[in-house]
Every structure is written in C-alpha cells, then in structure tokens.
Scaffold this motif. Structure first.
Motif, PDB file in Angstrom:
ATOM      1  N   PRO A   1     -18.396  50.544  19.985  1.00 55.96           N
ATOM      2  CA  PRO A   1     -18.313  51.419  18.809  1.00 55.96           C
ATOM      3  C   PRO A   1     -19.463  52.415  18.717  1.00 55.96           C
ATOM      4  O   PRO A   1     -19.326  53.455  18.061  1.00 55.96           O
ATOM      5  CB  PRO A   1     -18.345  50.433  17.630  1.00 55.96           C
ATOM      6  N   THR A   2     -20.591  52.099  19.353  1.00 54.17           N
ATOM      7  CA  THR A   2     -21.767  52.965  19.238  1.00 54.17           C
ATOM      8  C   THR A   2     -21.888  53.961  20.377  1.00 54.17           C
ATOM      9  O   THR A   2     -22.833  54.754  20.414  1.00 54.17           O
ATOM     10  CB  THR A   2     -23.052  52.107  19.195  1.00 54.17           C
ATOM     11  N   ALA A   3     -20.938  53.947  21.299  1.00 55.32           N
ATOM     12  CA  ALA A   3     -21.056  54.796  22.487  1.00 55.32           C
ATOM     13  C   ALA A   3     -20.862  56.277  22.176  1.00 55.32           C
ATOM     14  O   ALA A   3     -21.363  57.145  22.886  1.00 55.32           O
ATOM     15  CB  ALA A   3     -20.045  54.355  23.545  1.00 55.32           C
ATOM     16  N   GLY A   4     -20.114  56.571  21.106  1.00 57.18           N
ATOM     17  CA  GLY A   4     -19.863  57.956  20.736  1.00 57.18           C
ATOM     18  C   GLY A   4     -18.619  58.532  21.379  1.00 57.18           C
ATOM     19  O   GLY A   4     -18.059  57.965  22.318  1.00 57.18           O
ATOM     20  N   ASP A   5     -18.174  59.675  20.854  1.00 55.39           N
ATOM     21  CA  ASP A   5     -17.016  60.407  21.375  1.00 55.39           C
ATOM     22  C   ASP A   5     -15.753  59.544  21.367  1.00 55.39           C
ATOM     23  O   ASP A   5     -14.886  59.674  22.240  1.00 55.39           O
ATOM     24  CB  ASP A   5     -17.290  60.922  22.782  1.00 55.39           C
ATOM     25  N   ALA A   6     -15.627  58.665  20.369  1.00 52.72           N
ATOM     26  CA  ALA A   6     -14.484  57.761  20.296  1.00 52.72           C
ATOM     27  C   ALA A   6     -13.223  58.499  19.862  1.00 52.72           C
ATOM     28  O   ALA A   6     -13.272  59.490  19.135  1.00 52.72           O
ATOM     29  CB  ALA A   6     -14.772  56.621  19.321  1.00 52.72           C
ATOM     30  N   VAL A   7     -12.093  57.990  20.313  1.00 48.56           N
ATOM     31  CA  VAL A   7     -10.786  58.440  19.841  1.00 48.56           C
ATOM     32  C   VAL A   7     -10.308  57.418  18.811  1.00 48.56           C
ATOM     33  O   VAL A   7     -10.239  56.226  19.108  1.00 48.56           O
ATOM     34  CB  VAL A   7      -9.771  58.552  20.994  1.00 48.56           C
ATOM     35  N   VAL A   8     -10.011  57.901  17.614  1.00 43.15           N
ATOM     36  CA  VAL A   8      -9.619  57.007  16.518  1.00 43.15           C
ATOM     37  C   VAL A   8      -8.219  57.373  16.053  1.00 43.15           C
ATOM     38  O   VAL A   8      -7.852  58.551  15.983  1.00 43.15           O
ATOM     39  CB  VAL A   8     -10.612  57.103  15.343  1.00 43.15           C
ATOM     40  N   THR A   9      -7.441  56.354  15.729  1.00 38.87           N
ATOM     41  CA  THR A   9      -6.115  56.548  15.163  1.00 38.87           C
ATOM     42  C   THR A   9      -5.918  55.542  14.046  1.00 38.87           C
ATOM     43  O   THR A   9      -6.708  54.619  13.872  1.00 38.87           O
ATOM     44  CB  THR A   9      -5.024  56.412  16.244  1.00 38.87           C
TER      45      THR A   9
ATOM     46  N   ALA B   1     -20.315  60.423  13.260  1.00 38.83           N
ATOM     47  CA  ALA B   1     -20.891  60.995  14.475  1.00 38.83           C
ATOM     48  C   ALA B   1     -20.409  60.282  15.736  1.00 38.83           C
ATOM     49  O   ALA B   1     -20.501  60.837  16.834  1.00 38.83           O
ATOM     50  CB  ALA B   1     -22.418  60.932  14.393  1.00 38.83           C
ATOM     51  N   ARG B   2     -19.882  59.072  15.586  1.00 37.44           N
ATOM     52  CA  ARG B   2     -19.365  58.333  16.742  1.00 37.44           C
ATOM     53  C   ARG B   2     -17.980  58.814  17.173  1.00 37.44           C
ATOM     54  O   ARG B   2     -17.509  58.478  18.262  1.00 37.44           O
ATOM     55  CB  ARG B   2     -19.241  56.847  16.417  1.00 37.44           C
ATOM     56  N   ILE B   3     -17.302  59.562  16.298  1.00 35.22           N
ATOM     57  CA  ILE B   3     -15.883  59.886  16.502  1.00 35.22           C
ATOM     58  C   ILE B   3     -15.734  61.272  17.109  1.00 35.22           C
ATOM     59  O   ILE B   3     -16.229  62.262  16.571  1.00 35.22           O
ATOM     60  CB  ILE B   3     -15.113  59.802  15.170  1.00 35.22           C
ATOM     61  N   GLY B   4     -15.031  61.336  18.241  1.00 34.68           N
ATOM     62  CA  GLY B   4     -14.764  62.612  18.879  1.00 34.68           C
ATOM     63  C   GLY B   4     -13.455  63.237  18.446  1.00 34.68           C
ATOM     64  O   GLY B   4     -13.292  64.457  18.485  1.00 34.68           O
TER      65      GLY B   4
END
Length: 408
Positions: A67-75, A180-183
């Motif tokens: 979860p902390t890696a960043g640039d996540a794809v969320v749905t 900020a984690r969400i791309g």
C-alpha cells in the motif's frame, strides 16, 4: 470470469438491509445494515488474501501489493443506499471490483503496480444529508468542524454515530498521504439513465459529472386549526411550498436541466393543523454552471414571490454544491484505448447528472468511471436493474482496464 465469483458475492450481499415491505434498501451510514455490509467487505478481502484496513474516515480498503509503494491503481465504489434504494447503485461497483480481481488472477496477470479495492463510507448522504462524506473528508472538501456538525433526523451527530459503530471520530480529516499513494482511481457504476440502453451498448465511459447541489427552502407561516381558521386568515406555508415545487419543474424544463423537491419536513405535521413550517430540499443539476445558476435563481425568485403573496417568511440555504467534474482526459482516453483498440468494443463516452466518489476525488488524483447498462433507466428505487450478462460485461471491462493499467 472465475465461475460463480460475481454471482456468489451478489447473492450474499443482496439480503443485507433490504426492507421486507418496500423491497428497497436501507443501508444507512453507521447503522446495523451498514455494519453488515462492511463485515461482508472485510470477509471478501480476507478470503482473497488482501491486506485489509480502515482509514481515518471510515473508508474500507483491500490491498494487493504494498500500500505504501505509490502509484497504485484503485477501484471500488460504495455499499450504502438512499432510502429504499436499489440493489445496484454502489454495490455493483464493489462486487465487480472483487470479481475483476478474480478474473485477472484466473488469467495469470502479473501486477506491476499495487491494486486496491475501496468501499467509501456514506456516499449517498441518506442519514446525515451530505453526500460522499467519506471521500469528501479524505480529499479535504469537508472540514472536521463541518463533519462534526452533521446530524441525522433523530439528532444523532456523525461523531456519535461513528463512535457507536466502533470508529474513532476524533481521527477523521484530510488524508493527503493516502491520496498520494494513488496513481489512478476507476469506479464502475450502474448507469442512472438510459443512454446505453438507447445506444445498444453494455458498457460506457464517463466524460463528466454535471454541476449539482442541494438547497434547503424554509417556509415559515403560522400554525392554526385546520377546521376553524378561515382561508383568508391563514398564513399557510404549504401553499408557497407547493407553488415552488411547480416552479422548479417549470424552470428546469425551460433550461433543459433537472430540479427536484424530493424531501420535505412539516411542523407540527398534524392532519388537522395548518403548518407553521414547511422545509423542502431542492436538488438541481445541469450540464453547465450557467444553466444551473439560472434554474436555481429562477426557483428562488418564484418562491420569494409566492411567500410574499401568502405572508410567509422564507430562508434559502445552500447545503452542498459540487462544480462540474471533467474526468481526467488522459485516463479516460486510456480506458477508451484499452476497451476499444485492445478488445474491439464500441464504448461510448457519456456525461452524467449523478454525483460519485470518483467526482470528489477528481480534484486530487486522476479518476475515471465505467457505466453498466440500465435497461429501465431507473435508479434510487427498488426497480433499479442491470441484466446478468451486462453485469458480466462490466466485470470483464473492468478487468481489462485494471490489467491495462496495473499489469503493464
């Protein structure tokens, strides 16, 4: 799609919060039915081996990857409902998200970005009168002070309700670190209209959300006996309210917009009593800001004229407002490429008059939406519907999008 994945989840979720008389759903924020939905979400996360967490504002998250890696794809979407709402508004997006993940795993997809599924709390605003509370708090569009002032019809404050449900209300507030984690955020939703049905397409992509808001009209008159007070002696606020309802319809028709008085509170609310107060809530939406302003200004002008004619005092308060939301063009075009170029589907791009968490988050992160066909166009009603094969098409489309975004 993994056999039975979508349908098993749908069958489990379907009875929760369903009213036996109306057949509609009463999944109000921080109530027992909402708690049961939240327990269902947690179970779905855990059986898939996803990292489950609840953020400071009560939104639920299920993570694949760091979860902390960043640039996540969320749905994801939401699980709460309007009073006697339908089964699909919100839950279709959450169930489809888990089913899309199952589909990707069955394909052997290799994820290169973290993936998360989210259930945003209190999207409908049915209990506390403000929509998208969970996402508004997260994005900083609702202050802690404003949130603490929200109360339901029984006078229970939002903090008290959250505390009673086991969540710490002192923790709520903006969550820029999480954002900020969400791309990218992609929300699948049942269409709340008939555009796809008329075009013959199963799935569509959102272009924008119309500007919309809620205004409270307080008509104050004089309580009196319904049987003994002459008509000429009355200061009846119900008359001004009724005329204003008709004015709203007229102004909306002239402008090509929509305007609805769908909620009313009357005091003293007796059959044999002339009201002292009639409080009505106006919901109005239009394709652009200028048109919306024209409609609301026209309704208020007419209401004040009617109130003056009947000796009624009138207060008008804007309780909420959301400006036009243009979804991220690059992300929208990427969805169109994935679904069009890569799969050969015809995927129309269409606007909507309904608000969504994706719209709230659009000011902070790139967001997009997919719509699934609704053959009746009915929403916020037990008659809300999406056919089984269209739901399956929505899951496949979402899986394709997530694969294109998170598995490159």
């Amino acid at each position: 799609m993994t056999a039975g994945s979508f349908h098993d989840m749908w069958r489990e979720l379907l009875p929760i919060g369903r009213h036996p008389d109306s057949g509609g759903y009463r999944r109000y924020a921080w109530t027992g039915a909402d708690g049961d939905c939240r327990a269902w979400f947690k179970e779905q996360a855990e059986v898939r081996g996803l990292a489950y967490e609840v953020d400071r504002n009560g939104n639920q998250w299920a993570w694949l990857g760091d979860p902390t890696a960043g640039d996540a794809v969320v749905t994801g979407s939401h699980l709460d409902s309007v009073p006697d709402g339908g089964a699909f508004d919100g839950p279709l997006g959450v169930v489809s998200s888990f089913a899309a993940l199952d589909e990707l795993r069955s394909r052997g997809a290799q994820f290169t970005r973290p993936l998360a599924i989210v259930n945003f709390g209190d999207e409908e605003g049915a209990r506390f009168g403000l929509a998208c509370v969970g996402s508004r708090l997260t994005a900083g569009q609702l202050t802690v002070e404003q949130a603490h002032r929200l109360t339901d019809g029984d006078g229970i404050s939002l903090p008290k309700a959250m505390e009673a449900a086991g969540h710490d209300p002192d923790a709520i507030g903006p969550d820029q670190e999480r954002l900020a984690r969400i791309g990218a955020f992609v929300e699948l939703h049942v269409e709340q209209g008939r555009a796809l049905d008329l075009s013959g397409d199963r799935v569509g992509i959102a272009s924008a959300i119309w500007p919309h808001g809620r205004w409270r009209f307080d008509f104050r008159g004089e309580a009196n006996h319904a049987g003994t007070t002459r008509l000429v002696d009355r200061r009846d606020p119900m008359l001004s309210y009724a005329e204003t309802v008709l004015a709203a319809r007229r102004e909306a028709e002239l402008a090509g917009a929509v305007a609805t008085f769908g909620k009313i509170a009357v005091e003293p609310n007796g059959v044999n009593a002339i009201p002292s107060l009639v409080r009505g809530w106006l919901d109005s939406r239009a394709a652009d800001q200028e048109t919306l302003d024209t409609v609301v200004t026209g309704v208020e002008k007419a209401a004040r004229e009617y109130a003056a004619a009947h000796g009624i005092d009138l207060d008008v308060v804007r309780e909420s407002f959301t400006p036009v939301v243009e979804f991220d063009h690059a992300l929208r075009d990427e969805l169109a490429r994935i679904l069009g170029t890569d799969t050969g589907l015809t995927v129309p791009v269409l606007g909507t008059g309904a608000g969504h968490d994706a719209g709230i988050l659009s000011g902070s992160i790139p967001t997009a939406m997919l719509f699934v066909r609704n053959p009746t166009g009915v929403s916020h009603s037990p008659a809300e519907f999406a056919a089984e094969d269209d739901c399956e098409a929505g899951v496949t489309a979402l899986a394709d999008v997530l694969e294109g975004l998170a598995c490159r």
